[in-house]
Design a protein around this motif. Structure first.
Motif, PDB file in Angstrom:
ATOM      1  N   LEU A   4       1.056  -0.772  -0.109  1.00 46.35           N
ATOM      2  CA  LEU A   4       0.154   0.258   0.417  1.00 46.35           C
ATOM      3  C   LEU A   4       0.743   1.582  -0.310  1.00 46.35           C
ATOM      4  CD1 LEU A   4      -3.175  -0.732   2.454  1.00 46.35           C
ATOM      5  CD2 LEU A   4      -3.199   0.140  -0.009  1.00 46.35           C
ATOM      6  N   CYS A  28       3.821  -1.538   4.769  1.00 40.52           N
ATOM      7  CA  CYS A  28       3.615  -0.089   3.250  1.00 40.52           C
ATOM      8  C   CYS A  28       4.870   0.958   2.359  1.00 40.52           C
ATOM      9  CB  CYS A  28       2.930   1.317   4.226  1.00 40.52           C
ATOM     10  SG  CYS A  28       1.061   0.466   4.885  1.00 40.52           S
ATOM     11  N   ASP A  49      -2.560   5.738  -2.330  1.00 40.52           N
ATOM     12  CA  ASP A  49      -3.549   4.700  -2.272  1.00 40.52           C
ATOM     13  C   ASP A  49      -4.411   5.515  -0.644  1.00 40.52           C
ATOM     14  OD1 ASP A  49      -3.280   2.306  -4.044  1.00 40.52           O
ATOM     15  OD2 ASP A  49      -1.663   2.172  -2.385  1.00 40.52           O
ATOM     16  N   THR A  78      -9.542   9.305  -3.100  1.00 41.57           N
ATOM     17  CA  THR A  78      -8.044   8.602  -2.172  1.00 41.57           C
ATOM     18  C   THR A  78      -8.924   8.933  -1.119  1.00 41.57           C
ATOM     19  OG1 THR A  78      -6.895   8.953  -3.943  1.00 41.57           O
ATOM     20  CG2 THR A  78      -5.844   8.798  -2.018  1.00 41.57           C
ATOM     21  N   VAL A 121      -8.680   1.187   3.199  1.00 46.36           N
ATOM     22  CA  VAL A 121      -8.973   0.082   2.843  1.00 46.36           C
ATOM     23  C   VAL A 121      -9.732  -0.426   2.148  1.00 46.36           C
ATOM     24  CG1 VAL A 121      -6.575  -1.485   1.893  1.00 46.36           C
ATOM     25  CG2 VAL A 121      -5.891   1.224   2.649  1.00 46.36           C
ATOM     26  N   THR A 124     -12.913   1.139   0.582  1.00 49.03           N
ATOM     27  CA  THR A 124     -12.540   0.452  -1.585  1.00 49.03           C
ATOM     28  C   THR A 124     -12.008  -0.327  -2.230  1.00 49.03           C
ATOM     29  OG1 THR A 124      -9.605   1.436  -0.456  1.00 49.03           O
ATOM     30  CG2 THR A 124     -11.420   3.152  -1.011  1.00 49.03           C
TER      31      THR A 124
END
Length: 125
Positions: A4, A28, A49, A78, A121, A124
Motif C-alpha cells: 500500500l 507499506c 492509496d 482517495t 482500504v 475501497t
C-alpha cells in the motif's frame, strides 16, 4: 497492507518519522511531505492509496490541502485522514466538511494508524 502506498503530510519531522517507521513495519510504501504544496506534487506523481494530513501546517493547512485533493477528480476517492493535536468537535466537523474520512488525534498509536488504513482500504477494496 503490504504494497500500500501511504502519504504522510506533516511539518513535524518527528511525526513523519514515527508514522513512516510504523507503516514500513506493516509493509507499506511510505511517502512524506512537509506541507500541502509539496504534498500536491507528491500526490500527482505517485498516486497514494491513502493520505494522512496534519491540520496545522504553514502555507497550506490540512483543511485546504484536503479540500484541494477532494476537488481533483483523479483523487476525490482517495481516503484522507486528518491528524491533529486538537480534539475539538469543531475541528472534526471541519475535517468532514472538506472531505476527510477520519480524524486521528496526535500522538496516535500504532493500532490507531493501522486501524485507520484498514477501515478505509477495506471500503475501497
Amino acid at each position: 497492507m503490504s504494497g500500500l502506498k501511504v502519504l504522510v503530510i506533516d511539518d513535524s519531522k518527528t511525526i513523519r518519522r514515527t508514522a513512516e517507521t510504523l507503516l514500513k513495519k506493516a509493509g507499506c510504501e511510505v511517502l512524506t511531505a512537509v506541507d500541502g504544496f509539496e504534498a500536491l506534487s507528491v500526490i500527482a506523481e505517485s498516486e497514494p492509496d491513502i493520505i494522512f494530513v496534519d491540520i496545522m501546517m504553514p502555507r497550506l493547512d490540512g483543511y485546504q490541502t484536503c479540500a484541494l485533493i477532494k476537488r481533483n477528480t483523479s483523487f476525490k476517492n482517495t481516503p484522507v485522514i486528518m491528524l491533529s493535536s486538537k480534539d475539538g468537535l469543531f475541528d472534526r466537523a471541519r475535517g468532514r466538511i472538506v472531505g476527510s474520512e477520519e480524524y486521528l488525534t496526535k500522538p496516535f498509536t500504532r493500532d490507531e494508524l493501522l486501524g485507520a488504513i484498514e477501515n478505509h482500504v477495506r471500503r475501497t477494496a
